[in-house]
Design a protein around this motif. Structure first.
Motif, short mmCIF file in Angstrom:
data_model
loop_
_atom_site.label_atom_id
_atom_site.label_comp_id
_atom_site.label_asym_id
_atom_site.label_seq_id
_atom_site.Cartn_x
_atom_site.Cartn_y
_atom_site.Cartn_z
N LEU A 1 24.26 -30.11 -16.35
CA LEU A 1 23.92 -30.08 -17.70
C LEU A 1 24.02 -31.87 -18.33
O LEU A 1 25.24 -31.68 -18.64
CB LEU A 1 24.70 -29.36 -18.67
N SER B 1 31.61 -22.50 -23.20
CA SER B 1 29.97 -22.09 -23.43
C SER B 1 29.39 -20.60 -22.01
O SER B 1 31.08 -20.35 -21.42
CB SER B 1 29.60 -23.27 -22.62
N ILE C 1 25.64 -22.70 -26.18
CA ILE C 1 27.15 -24.37 -25.88
C ILE C 1 27.42 -23.97 -27.08
O ILE C 1 26.57 -23.47 -28.20
CB ILE C 1 26.01 -24.88 -25.82
N LEU D 1 21.65 -20.08 -21.64
CA LEU D 1 23.21 -20.89 -22.67
C LEU D 1 23.47 -20.77 -24.07
O LEU D 1 22.70 -20.95 -24.34
CB LEU D 1 22.64 -22.12 -21.34
N ALA E 1 27.17 -18.99 -19.63
CA ALA E 1 25.98 -18.60 -19.09
C ALA E 1 25.34 -17.13 -18.78
O ALA E 1 26.55 -16.23 -17.74
CB ALA E 1 25.93 -19.29 -17.44
#
Length: 159
Positions: free
Chosen positions: A142, A69, A89, A87, A71
């Protein structure tokens, strides 16, 4: 004859003593290393080592269920500054909620207001509060739909 047997046993014992000492020291070193490594692994999340963000161009990578993932921040997070975060993901994952908490000082729950831009892409913003600590450790929590445990991304701010 009995005295001769005792002398042989004594010589054998004395010749094996250095070997036994080496084995004991080796075992102690191994156990100390193993204990130290396991203690580091247990505290890595608390200390911000696991899923820790080392900013490269305001971007960092972290894992959600062993999947990459990403950021991306508009600026490296600073206190009292509005920060936009994007983000990326794993496909199929949905963020139910997100917030930031202080790790080394309680700062409450700072909401991260996220919108789903498209599948696997989320965008939002947050603002960190100021505190008395010169180096502050933070965790972005999260909560993923259908997952029992939250996923964290750790980062640091300095004043």
């Amino acid at each position: 004859m009995l005295n001769n047997d005792n002398n042989k046993r004594s010589k054998t014992l004395h010749s094996q003593l250095p070997l036994a000492a080496i084995v004991v020291v080796a075992v102690c070193v191994y156990l100390a290393h193993k204990f130290q490594t396991s203690a580091l692994n247990e505290t890595s999340v608390v200390n911000g080592i696991g899923n820790s963000c080392n900013f490269v161009n305001e971007t960092c990578e972290f894992l959600i269920d062993d999947k990459l993932s990403i950021a991306s921040f508009s600026i490296a997070p600073e206190v009292e500054e509005s920060v936009t975060v994007k983000l990326l993901i794993p496909e199929g994952e949905v963020i139910e909620s997100a917030w930031i908490e202080g790790v080394n000082m309680y700062m409450g729950k700072i909401p991260v207001l996220l919108d789903n831009v498209e599948t696997g892409q989320w965008s939002g913003w947050f603002m960190l509060g100021s505190c008395s600590e010169p180096v502050m450790k933070w965790q972005l929590r999260l909560n993923i739909e259908g997952k029992d445990n939250p996923h964290y991304l750790y980062f640091v701010t300095q004043q």
